[in-house]
Motif scaffolding. Sequence first.
Motif, PDB file in Angstrom:
ATOM      1  N   VAL A 172       0.851  -1.189   0.000  1.00 33.96           N
ATOM      2  CA  VAL A 172       0.000   0.000   0.000  1.00 33.96           C
ATOM      3  C   VAL A 172       0.890   1.243   0.000  1.00 33.96           C
ATOM      4  N   ASP A 173       0.663   2.086  -0.980  1.00 33.71           N
ATOM      5  CA  ASP A 173       1.497   3.272  -1.150  1.00 33.71           C
ATOM      6  C   ASP A 173       0.646   4.375  -1.757  1.00 33.71           C
ATOM      7  N   GLY A 174       0.835   5.570  -1.284  1.00 32.67           N
ATOM      8  CA  GLY A 174       0.084   6.702  -1.828  1.00 32.67           C
ATOM      9  C   GLY A 174      -0.089   7.782  -0.796  1.00 32.67           C
ATOM     10  N   ALA A 175      -0.729   8.851  -1.204  1.00 31.50           N
ATOM     11  CA  ALA A 175      -0.966   9.981  -0.304  1.00 31.50           C
ATOM     12  C   ALA A 175      -2.017   9.604   0.732  1.00 31.50           C
ATOM     13  N   ALA A 176      -1.671   9.777   2.013  1.00 27.82           N
ATOM     14  CA  ALA A 176      -2.584   9.444   3.103  1.00 27.82           C
ATOM     15  C   ALA A 176      -3.355  10.679   3.557  1.00 27.82           C
ATOM     16  N   VAL A 177      -4.604  10.471   3.923  1.00 22.00           N
ATOM     17  CA  VAL A 177      -5.437  11.558   4.436  1.00 22.00           C
ATOM     18  C   VAL A 177      -5.898  11.205   5.843  1.00 22.00           C
ATOM     19  N   ASP A 178      -6.223  12.222   6.613  1.00 23.05           N
ATOM     20  CA  ASP A 178      -6.767  12.014   7.951  1.00 23.05           C
ATOM     21  C   ASP A 178      -8.169  11.424   7.813  1.00 23.05           C
ATOM     22  N   PRO A 179      -8.427  10.275   8.440  1.00 23.70           N
ATOM     23  CA  PRO A 179      -9.760   9.680   8.293  1.00 23.70           C
ATOM     24  C   PRO A 179     -10.872  10.523   8.894  1.00 23.70           C
ATOM     25  N   GLY A 180     -10.510  11.451   9.781  1.00 23.48           N
ATOM     26  CA  GLY A 180     -11.510  12.357  10.321  1.00 23.48           C
ATOM     27  C   GLY A 180     -12.470  11.719  11.292  1.00 23.48           C
ATOM     28  N   VAL A 181     -12.029  10.681  12.012  1.00 24.70           N
ATOM     29  CA  VAL A 181     -12.858  10.045  13.041  1.00 24.70           C
ATOM     30  C   VAL A 181     -12.387  10.563  14.396  1.00 24.70           C
ATOM     31  N   LYS A 182     -13.221  11.351  15.054  1.00 20.92           N
ATOM     32  CA  LYS A 182     -12.839  11.987  16.304  1.00 20.92           C
ATOM     33  C   LYS A 182     -12.546  10.944  17.375  1.00 20.92           C
ATOM     34  N   GLY A 183     -11.343  11.044  17.960  1.00 19.39           N
ATOM     35  CA  GLY A 183     -10.936  10.104  18.996  1.00 19.39           C
ATOM     36  C   GLY A 183     -10.003   9.020  18.499  1.00 19.39           C
ATOM     37  N   VAL A 184      -9.833   8.919  17.173  1.00 21.94           N
ATOM     38  CA  VAL A 184      -8.963   7.898  16.584  1.00 21.94           C
ATOM     39  C   VAL A 184      -7.841   8.580  15.809  1.00 21.94           C
ATOM     40  N   LYS A 185      -6.634   8.080  15.986  1.00 22.93           N
ATOM     41  CA  LYS A 185      -5.483   8.652  15.312  1.00 22.93           C
ATOM     42  C   LYS A 185      -4.775   7.580  14.480  1.00 22.93           C
ATOM     43  N   VAL A 186      -4.360   7.953  13.260  1.00 23.03           N
ATOM     44  CA  VAL A 186      -3.652   7.046  12.370  1.00 23.03           C
ATOM     45  C   VAL A 186      -2.339   7.694  11.948  1.00 23.03           C
ATOM     46  N   GLU A 187      -1.250   6.941  12.076  1.00 20.35           N
ATOM     47  CA  GLU A 187       0.048   7.381  11.589  1.00 20.35           C
ATOM     48  C   GLU A 187       0.471   6.462  10.450  1.00 20.35           C
ATOM     49  N   PRO A 189       3.651   5.532   8.372  1.00 20.76           N
ATOM     50  CA  PRO A 189       5.100   5.722   8.305  1.00 20.76           C
ATOM     51  C   PRO A 189       5.718   5.554   6.921  1.00 20.76           C
ATOM     52  N   GLY A 190       4.986   5.001   5.967  1.00 22.89           N
ATOM     53  CA  GLY A 190       5.537   4.837   4.628  1.00 22.89           C
ATOM     54  C   GLY A 190       5.315   3.436   4.098  1.00 22.89           C
ATOM     55  N   PRO A 191       5.559   3.225   2.792  1.00 18.78           N
ATOM     56  CA  PRO A 191       5.305   1.935   2.151  1.00 18.78           C
ATOM     57  C   PRO A 191       6.046   0.781   2.825  1.00 18.78           C
ATOM     58  N   GLY A 192       5.347  -0.315   3.031  1.00 20.93           N
ATOM     59  CA  GLY A 192       5.953  -1.512   3.587  1.00 20.93           C
ATOM     60  C   GLY A 192       6.114  -1.516   5.082  1.00 20.93           C
ATOM     61  N   LYS A 193       5.742  -0.432   5.750  1.00 21.03           N
ATOM     62  CA  LYS A 193       5.871  -0.350   7.196  1.00 21.03           C
ATOM     63  C   LYS A 193       4.490  -0.390   7.846  1.00 21.03           C
ATOM     64  N   ALA A 194       4.429  -0.983   9.032  1.00 17.39           N
ATOM     65  CA  ALA A 194       3.158  -1.099   9.725  1.00 17.39           C
ATOM     66  C   ALA A 194       2.665   0.280  10.168  1.00 17.39           C
ATOM     67  N   PRO A 195       1.435   0.629   9.853  1.00 18.40           N
ATOM     68  CA  PRO A 195       0.882   1.904  10.336  1.00 18.40           C
ATOM     69  C   PRO A 195       0.618   1.832  11.832  1.00 18.40           C
ATOM     70  N   VAL A 196       0.362   2.974  12.420  1.00 18.94           N
ATOM     71  CA  VAL A 196       0.092   3.041  13.863  1.00 18.94           C
ATOM     72  C   VAL A 196      -1.349   3.500  14.069  1.00 18.94           C
ATOM     73  N   LEU A 197      -2.091   2.756  14.861  1.00 16.26           N
ATOM     74  CA  LEU A 197      -3.482   3.073  15.168  1.00 16.26           C
ATOM     75  C   LEU A 197      -3.610   3.335  16.655  1.00 16.26           C
ATOM     76  N   THR A 198      -4.191   4.473  17.010  1.00 14.86           N
ATOM     77  CA  THR A 198      -4.411   4.825  18.415  1.00 14.86           C
ATOM     78  C   THR A 198      -5.899   5.032  18.658  1.00 14.86           C
ATOM     79  N   THR A 199      -6.443   4.321  19.659  1.00 16.75           N
ATOM     80  CA  THR A 199      -7.884   4.397  19.912  1.00 16.75           C
ATOM     81  C   THR A 199      -8.205   4.741  21.366  1.00 16.75           C
ATOM     82  N   LYS A 200      -7.229   5.218  22.109  1.00 20.97           N
ATOM     83  CA  LYS A 200      -7.510   5.606  23.495  1.00 20.97           C
ATOM     84  C   LYS A 200      -8.127   7.001  23.483  1.00 20.97           C
ATOM     85  N   THR A 201      -9.364   7.067  23.882  1.00 19.38           N
ATOM     86  CA  THR A 201     -10.104   8.319  23.799  1.00 19.38           C
ATOM     87  C   THR A 201     -11.292   8.292  24.745  1.00 19.38           C
TER      88      THR A 201
END
Length: 315
Positions: A172-187, A189-201
């Motif tokens: 998966v590669d391409g321009a990332a956008v903020d999903p816009g879900v209040k309370g959830v954060k997505v990072e 890091p780049g192609p081939g790397k595991a993204p970071v999901l934060t749901t503590k809210t």
Amino acid sequence: MRRRSLAVLAAVPLLFAAACGTQQADTKTSTGSGVKVTGEIGKKPTVTFPSGTPAAKSSEETVKDGSGTEFKIGDSVIVNYTVFNWDGKTNATVGSTYDAGNPETITLNDELPSVLREAFVGAKPGGRHVAVVAPDSLTKEQLEQAKQQGQDKLTQVLVLDMIGVKPKPVTVDGAAVDPGVKGVKVENPGPGKAPVLTTKTGEKPSKELVTKVVIKGTGPVVKSGQQLMAHYIGKVWGTDKKFDSSWDRGEPATFGIGTGKVIKGWDQSLVGLPVGTRVLVSIPPDLGYGAQGNAQAGIKGTDTLVFLVDIVGAY
């Protein structure tokens, strides 16, 4: 992620440890062993056994040849199979991927009994093959394991409907956008790397299914009934508790989509998205594991689940 565990069919020792093309015309063949196979390719076959004692010698035969590129050692082949115990009495069916509703992927290597390597190597997509697997095709180690299981005298018959070589997962590669879900954060890091999901809210989750594309893929659109390959992270809303991650296991998961093989929230959110997409999905309890939750994963019946999913293939 899965709504229920799929049955794993144990065919011969060490064999099966843990979008099917167009249906072909009716086929009928008698193998050198006297076993007769009938039925349409793409559907569960019927096998008729000769009278007398089971074959003591392994053999394989082509019922109908396929077309395209031949399979070779090292390929991971998608196949539907039906397995029979040939005991000369009931000749019972052990199981079938047609009953489970999903084909399996078999890697062609030296761990396969020799007669099965012969059946797979050189076969083509769309073909049907039958293998009689007797103890003579097992390695010393396989035979010892079979003996421990009380199966060292067992002869089995496998009808193999070849689908094709499993595609390699895309990155998966391409321009990332903020999903816009209040309370959830997505990072991202780049192609081939595991993204970071934060749901503590402290924010309250939606009571409806929420699907937000983070990176839009450019591959073929996922269709209901296909096998979907996905990398994903799953967390509980509000706690940031991770209950599952394919990234931690080092390889994407493969499962049927759109047919009730996974939780409803996955079926309803992933069908229709293109391969190469990263998507955030918030799933309320009724579209997840329901009021019973999933005790093994530590999920309560009131938990909203949040998944960050990379769609890396579909076939």
